[in-house]
Every structure is written in structure tokens, then in C-alpha cells.
Motif scaffolding. Structure first.
Motif, PDB file in Angstrom:
ATOM      1  N   GLY A 118       0.790  -1.145   0.012  1.00  0.00           N
ATOM      2  CA  GLY A 118       0.065   0.108   0.006  1.00  0.00           C
ATOM      3  C   GLY A 118       0.998   1.417  -0.018  1.00  0.00           C
ATOM      4  O   GLY A 118       0.529   2.411   0.671  1.00  0.00           O
ATOM      5  N   SER A 120       1.236   3.542  -1.836  1.00  0.00           N
ATOM      6  CA  SER A 120       0.972   5.158  -2.213  1.00  0.00           C
ATOM      7  C   SER A 120       0.370   5.692  -0.842  1.00  0.00           C
ATOM      8  O   SER A 120      -0.426   6.749  -1.063  1.00  0.00           O
ATOM      9  N   ASN A 121      -0.083   4.772   0.162  1.00  0.00           N
ATOM     10  CA  ASN A 121      -0.860   5.437   1.117  1.00  0.00           C
ATOM     11  C   ASN A 121       0.011   5.930   2.329  1.00  0.00           C
ATOM     12  O   ASN A 121      -0.581   6.577   3.237  1.00  0.00           O
ATOM     13  N   VAL A 126      -2.372   6.830   5.596  1.00  0.00           N
ATOM     14  CA  VAL A 126      -3.466   5.954   5.611  1.00  0.00           C
ATOM     15  C   VAL A 126      -2.788   4.499   5.754  1.00  0.00           C
ATOM     16  O   VAL A 126      -1.651   4.297   5.585  1.00  0.00           O
ATOM     17  N   ILE A 128      -1.225   0.793   6.198  1.00  0.00           N
ATOM     18  CA  ILE A 128      -0.223   0.396   5.127  1.00  0.00           C
ATOM     19  C   ILE A 128      -0.006  -1.144   5.929  1.00  0.00           C
ATOM     20  O   ILE A 128      -0.713  -1.373   6.950  1.00  0.00           O
ATOM     21  N   SER A 245      -4.860   0.080   0.009  1.00  0.00           N
ATOM     22  CA  SER A 245      -3.802  -1.133   0.634  1.00  0.00           C
ATOM     23  C   SER A 245      -4.461  -2.448   0.760  1.00  0.00           C
ATOM     24  O   SER A 245      -5.549  -2.500   1.462  1.00  0.00           O
TER      25      SER A 245
END
Ligand code: AHM
Ligand code: MG
Length: 335
Positions: A118, A120-121, A126, A128, A245
Motif C-alpha cells: 500500500g 501509495s498510502n 492511511v 499500510i 492498501s
């Protein structure tokens, strides 16, 4: 007060009572959990620990690596290389396999991981996670990439750790799914749910809807029917969630049911999917099946796919059994 069962005690009892795990595997899982604790600390520090942002490198799949991708990969390798329980490791972030250095004893297990799923989080705070899978090294001298190419059904342990509002480790050794919450004051994982079961039916799906126009017809058919809600053939309204994620989406499904899909799409037709079979799909599919759910690539049970390369990709449909069966049936009907 109810007695608190630590991860260590849970594993000792699995070893002693159920005989599900040998001592070496217990040690391996404890070390992986310790590494996850340390990754959790790094994740928590965020900007204060200088761990956010992009590193100046790409991984083998040509994806830009985040600093935390690299940190988590190093933590897992350093924690696991000296214990004597492993022969080699493979990671989503490394091109080839990592052999346990000669100065350490060699064990009989192979460990595979997506160190930080995940990615990109990470920077947007956010959830992961870390995903891992354990195989037994086939008999014979030395260890090669070929030894890793085993179907998911051969896994002897699999799990993930989700770094969210809580840090939760979720594990199977083939005896159901157990969840452990990190007690930061004590520094230990405590059993908070056992014999996790996913409801067979659901009204919730998880998919990246922005890719809809690229999907194959059976996937589009399934989602279109969900979107029609009460007015359509499904006769019920659906809800959608997409965290981006996989760990967090799968964790929700293990907690309250749902179906997760990352299907093949026609932008890159030669790629079977986005997610990786060995580091993501196999461990998650085994957890889902152990909790009474199902996991397929639309045509075949994911755990039965014979891998032909380490970084192989796969189309993934997993979660509540009746929904996964339905999407799989739509694929069969389309043929
Ligand atoms: P990563 O391992 O590079 O982080 O990629 C895997 C992730 C999954 O966790 C998630 O389900 C998916 O990629 C999100 O994809 P998208 O960016 O299309 O929403
Ligand atoms: Mg990743």
C-alpha cells in the motif's frame, strides 16, 4: 480479568497442543512479528523519523520505491538472516532471492514478503502493512529461485501486519486465522480474535472503479449488477470501499465480510494482473480460505496456481464465498 494470551504463548500452544508447527517455524514467526513491531515504530514516527517520501530508486517491477519500502525490507532481512531457521528470502522489493549469508546456520524454511504494502498510502497517513508467506525448502543441496516456485497450497504459514489506528498481526498456520493487537506499552502482540470467520454473503465490494472501462466482461457484469442495487438482479443495495492498501481491504473483509478484486485489465493484456502472486495473493488467499472465504483468479483457485517466476502477477478475486463463486461463475459463463 480475562487472561491475556501473547503471540508467544499462542505459538507455543499451537506447537504443543495441535502440533501445527515445529519449533523452528515458531521461532521464524516470532522473528517476523518482531520485525513488524519495528516497522510499526518507523511508520508511527512518520515525518518526525524522516521516513516519508520517495527514495532515489526503482524496484524490479519499475516502480519508484518509497523510503519506507526500503526500510521495511532491510528490517525484515536483518531480523531474519541470523536465526538459523531460514535458507533464503524473497521480497517484492528485491530482484533476486536473498541467500542467508554463509556465516549463519542455514534452516529449512523460505520466507517471502511484501515489506510495505500500500506504498501509495504512506505519505498520506492511511493504513499500510507487511504481508508474508512461509514455504519449506525442497530437499537438496543449496537453494535457488526454483525452490520458491511452489503453489500457495504448499504454504506452512502466512500472515500480514496492518499498521493502522492499531497495529494488528493476522496469522494462519493452517489451523484457522488468529488476530493479535500490538500492546505498545508491553511491547507485545496480544491475541484479540481467534477462529476468524468471514460471512458467506456480503453487500460490500472493493475494487478500483476508475479502471472499470478496461476490465473483462465478467468483472464488468458483476459490478454493474452490484451498482443496480435493489433495482437490479441482485435485489439488494451494495456499498463500496477501496483503501488502496490490500492489507487494509483484506483486514476489513476478515472482520465483516466483503469481496475484493484486482482483476486483469486490457491496458497491459500480457500482465495477468497488478498484484503479485507470491507476496500478496498467495498469503492473503490462504488467510481468506482459512476463514471460510474463497479466492480465485476468475478461473482457478489462486492457491493451486503453479508459479513460473518469482515476481509473477495474478488477477485476484477474494472474500465472502458466495460472491467469489458468483464472479468465478460469470467467468465460466463468458467462455
Ligand atoms: P504495492 O505493493 O506497490 O503497494 O501495490 C499493491 C497495492 C495494493 O495494496 C492495493 O490493493 C493496490 O496496490 C492499489 O492499487 P491502486 O493504486 O490501483 O488503487
Ligand atoms: Mg509493496
Amino acid at each position: 480479568m480475562a487472561q491475556r494470551i501473547s503471540l508467544t504463548r499462542y505459538l507455543v500452544e499451537e506447537q504443543r497442543v495441535d502440533g501445527s508447527i515445529p519449533a523452528q517455524l515458531r521461532l521464524l514467526l516470532e522473528v517476523v512479528a518482531r520485525a513488524c513491531k519495528s516497522i510499526s515504530q518507523a511508520v508511527n514516527k512518520g515525518a518526525l523519523g524522516g521516513v516519508l517520501g520517495t527514495a532515489e530508486s526503482e524496484n524490479v517491477q519499475g516502480e519508484i520505491q518509497k523510503k519506507l519500502d526500503i526500510i521495511a525490507n532491510e528490517v525484515l532481512i536483518e531480523a531474519n538472516e541470523w536465526g538459523g531457521h531460514l535458507a533464503a528470502m524473497a521480497s517484492e522489493e528485491m530482484e533476486g532471492i536473498y541467500l542467508v549469508p554463509n556465516r549463519y546456520p542455514q534452516g529449512e524454511y523460505l520466507l517471502l514478503f511484501d515489506p510495505l504494502d500500500g506504498s501509495s498510502n504512506i505519505d498520506v497517513n492511511v493504513s499500510i502493512g507487511t504481508i508474508f508467506s512461509v514455504l519449506v525448502k525442497p530437499e537438496g543441496e543449496g537453494v535457488s529461485e526454483q525452490d520458491f516456485l511452489q503453489a500457495g497450497a504448499k504454504q506452512v504459514a502466512a500472515g500480514y501486519c496492518v499498521y493502522g489506528p492499531q497495529t494488528t498481526l493476522v496469522l494462519t498456520v493452517g489451523d484457522g486465522v488468529a488476530m493479535f493487537t500490538l500492546d505498545r506499552e508491553q511491547g507485545s502482540f496480544v491475541l484479540t480474535q481467534e477462529k476468524v470467520m468471514i460471512p458467506e454473503d456480503t453487500k460490500e465490494f472493493a475494487v478500483n472503479m476508475s479502471n472499470m472501462r478496461h476490465w473483462a466482461p465478467p468483472v464488468t457484469r458483476y459490478i454493474e449488477e452490484c451498482l443496480q442495487g435493489k433495482d437490479g438482479p441482485r435485489d439488494k443495495d451494495f456499498n463500496m470501499r477501496w483503501i488502496a492498501s490490500m492489507v487494509a481491504d483484506v483486514h476489513r473483509i476478515l472482520t465483516r465480510g466483503g469481496v475484493f478484486m484486482y482483476p486483469w485489465d486490457k491496458r497491459e493484456p500480457e500482465k495477468a494482473g497488478k498484484l503479485r502472486l507470491m507476496y500478496e495473493a498467495n498469503p492473503m488467499s490462504w488467510l481468506i480460505e482459512q476463514a471460510g472465504g474463497a479466492a480465485t483468479n476468475g478461473k482457478q483457485r489462486i492457491l493451486e496456481i503453479q508459479p513460473d517466476k518469482l515476481h509473477q502477477r495474478v488477477s485476484v478475486i477474494l472474500g465472502s464465498k458466495n460472491e467469489v463463486d458468483r464472479v468465478t461463475r460469470y467467468h465460466a459463463e463468458a467462455e
